[in-house]
Design a protein around this motif. Structure first.
Motif, short mmCIF file in Angstrom:
data_model
loop_
_atom_site.label_atom_id
_atom_site.label_comp_id
_atom_site.label_asym_id
_atom_site.label_seq_id
_atom_site.Cartn_x
_atom_site.Cartn_y
_atom_site.Cartn_z
N TRP A 1 35.09 -36.64 -11.72
CA TRP A 1 33.75 -36.83 -11.42
C TRP A 1 33.05 -36.01 -10.40
CZ3 TRP A 1 37.35 -40.25 -9.87
CH2 TRP A 1 37.34 -40.40 -8.50
N GLU B 1 33.47 -28.44 -21.51
CA GLU B 1 32.58 -29.23 -22.09
C GLU B 1 31.04 -29.28 -21.45
OE1 GLU B 1 31.82 -32.85 -24.38
OE2 GLU B 1 33.23 -31.27 -24.50
N GLN B 2 31.06 -28.83 -20.27
CA GLN B 2 29.73 -28.75 -19.40
C GLN B 2 29.03 -27.32 -19.62
OE1 GLN B 2 30.53 -29.78 -15.51
NE2 GLN B 2 30.21 -31.98 -15.82
N VAL C 1 36.90 -30.01 -18.64
CA VAL C 1 35.31 -30.67 -18.25
C VAL C 1 34.50 -29.68 -18.13
CG1 VAL C 1 34.28 -32.13 -16.65
CG2 VAL C 1 36.38 -32.93 -17.38
N LYS D 1 28.52 -39.00 -14.14
CA LYS D 1 29.27 -39.14 -15.24
C LYS D 1 30.85 -38.97 -14.89
CE LYS D 1 30.52 -37.80 -20.00
NZ LYS D 1 30.82 -38.99 -20.36
N LYS D 2 31.50 -39.88 -15.30
CA LYS D 2 32.76 -40.00 -14.91
C LYS D 2 33.72 -39.44 -16.21
CE LYS D 2 35.10 -42.63 -12.12
NZ LYS D 2 35.66 -43.87 -11.38
N TYR D 3 34.63 -38.53 -16.25
CA TYR D 3 35.28 -38.08 -17.50
C TYR D 3 36.73 -38.52 -17.57
CZ TYR D 3 31.36 -34.56 -18.15
OH TYR D 3 30.45 -33.85 -18.35
N GLN D 4 37.02 -39.14 -18.50
CA GLN D 4 38.60 -39.47 -18.71
C GLN D 4 39.39 -38.47 -19.57
OE1 GLN D 4 38.06 -44.24 -18.65
NE2 GLN D 4 36.71 -43.44 -20.01
N VAL D 5 40.15 -37.90 -19.11
CA VAL D 5 40.80 -36.76 -19.86
C VAL D 5 42.15 -36.84 -19.90
CG1 VAL D 5 41.04 -34.37 -19.98
CG2 VAL D 5 38.85 -35.21 -18.84
N TRP E 1 33.47 -32.09 -6.58
CA TRP E 1 34.58 -32.62 -7.50
C TRP E 1 35.26 -33.57 -7.01
CZ3 TRP E 1 33.66 -33.01 -12.67
CH2 TRP E 1 32.96 -32.21 -13.21
N HIS F 1 40.87 -39.40 -14.07
CA HIS F 1 39.32 -39.38 -14.08
C HIS F 1 38.88 -38.39 -13.23
CE1 HIS F 1 39.40 -44.20 -14.79
NE2 HIS F 1 39.71 -43.46 -15.94
N ASP G 1 38.43 -39.40 -23.41
CA ASP G 1 37.19 -38.55 -23.77
C ASP G 1 37.79 -37.37 -24.61
OD1 ASP G 1 35.45 -40.42 -22.66
OD2 ASP G 1 35.40 -39.14 -20.79
#
Length: 359
Positions: free
Chosen positions: A26, A332-333, A329, A2-6, A32, A24, A90
């Motif tokens: 991931w 979030e995880q 991120v 999954k690529k997070y866009q923050v 990481w 980005h 995101d």
């Protein structure tokens, strides 16, 4: 994968403005990874800068109002950036702006109301990354070392030269980090008296001469004798450093020259204490990494065994915003994003508060 866009938002003690970094992030085969896709710096106007600078002195009611107003402003700036660049975000990670930092009294506060930020940006927001650690007995700072470990592990030392200086490194399998002391805060304070935003490339500092009396006074400050974990901030600067500047008869150039020598001596002392090999690499970021005289003086003080390495100007300027994006991120995880080995807290934690936009 999954690529997070923050979108990471950062405002530091140097008060030079708001950093916005669209990242980005991931997790690849080797850990990481990241890319900085878009960045922007929004300078503070004189009124907002003065409000943030003097927030520590506000009444509880006025402080709360600034917290709300600044949250609205952050949200507006984020939405403007997202719209201008047509970004698919995101969520937003916001550090806020530290107005009070008294971890020994169990208190830290970052301005920028998360709910109002979410409402005005129309995006989910993750913020308030320090409070939980302080409630667990930690310093709530520095927080960037989780990013140093996960994103910049090829370096032996990661040094940040923002308003204050902090450094992180691995020792006996743990990440260690703490605030060394001063960096740009006194430099900006001195140049402000000359109506200069900053001393570009350290040119004025380079032209100055060493004030040995002031250097001795600075090196004798009791903070440097404290064991880590430790952190400091604007309170220390106003209470202990500003009086030394105000009472000095030195020229502005000599003050700048002396502070850079002092900063570099303290950084070198700490790095040499923890150096573990014949040659080491030090990543230097933050505004001080753009100051040529600061970097040259630091390399001289460190000697030939520790090599100063500065990355691209973009990464220098936006590393902290990037790391807070990474921390969001991890939040979030549900993973650790604050290290007790760094802050002195009872345990590692997954820190941050989440806000969703409301109509």
């Amino acid at each position: 994968m999954k690529k997070y866009q923050v979108l990471g938002l950062m405002s530091g003690t140097s008060l030079d403005g708001l950093d916005l970094a669209f990242c980005h992030l991931w997790e690849g085969a080797k850990g990481w990874e990241f890319s900085l896709e878009n960045t922007k710096d929004v300078s503070y106007g004189p009124q907002l800068r003065d409000q943030l600078k003097d927030a520590i002195h506000l009444s509880e009611q006025d402080h709360e109002q600034l917290h709300k107003d600044y949250g609205v402003w952050l949200g507006e700036q984020a939405l403007k950036f997202i719209t201008e660049k047509n970004l698919n975000v995101d969520f937003i990670a916001s550090h806020g702006h530290t107005s009070h930092h008294r971890p020994d009294e169990g208190y830290t506060f970052q301005l920028g109301d998360g709910q109002l930020l979410a409402n005005n940006s129309k995006k989910k927001v993750i913020c308030d990354f320090r409070t939980k650690d302080v409630s667990l007995g930690g310093q709530g700072a520095p927080l960037v070392p989780i990013g140093d470990r996960l994103l910049f592990h090829e370096y032996d030392f990661c040094l940040n030269l923002g308003g204050i200086s902090n450094m992180s490194f691995e020792k006996d399998g743990q990440r260690i980090a703490y605030d060394i002391g001063l960096a740009n805060m006194p430099l900006n304070f001195i140049t402000a008296k000359l109506e200069m935003a900053y001393d570009e490339d350290g040119r004025l500092a380079r032209s100055g001469h060493l004030d040995n009396q002031l250097l001795e006074q600075l090196n004798a400050l009791s903070y440097y004798q404290l064991p880590y974990p430790k952190s400091t901030g604007y309170e220390w600067f106003t209470e202990e450093i500003v009086p030394l500047i105000e009472s000095s008869k030195a020229s502005q150039a000599d003050l700048l020259h002396t502070f850079i020598h002092h900063n570099c001596e303290q950084i070198a002392l700490e790095a040499q204490k923890h150096a573990s090999g014949p040659t080491q690499k030090m990543l230097v970021t933050g505004g001080g990494a753009l100051n040529g005289f600061f970097k040259e003086t630091l390399q001289v003080k460190l000697g030939p065994t520790i090599e100063v390495s500065a990355p691209s100007a973009t990464l220098i300027a936006y590393k902290e915003a990037l790391v807070f994006a990474l921390m969001s991120v991890l939040k979030e995880q549900g993973k650790t994003n604050v290290l007790s080995s760094v802050t002195g807290a009872k345990i590692d934690s997954c820190s941050g508060e989440i806000f969703y936009p409301q109509a």
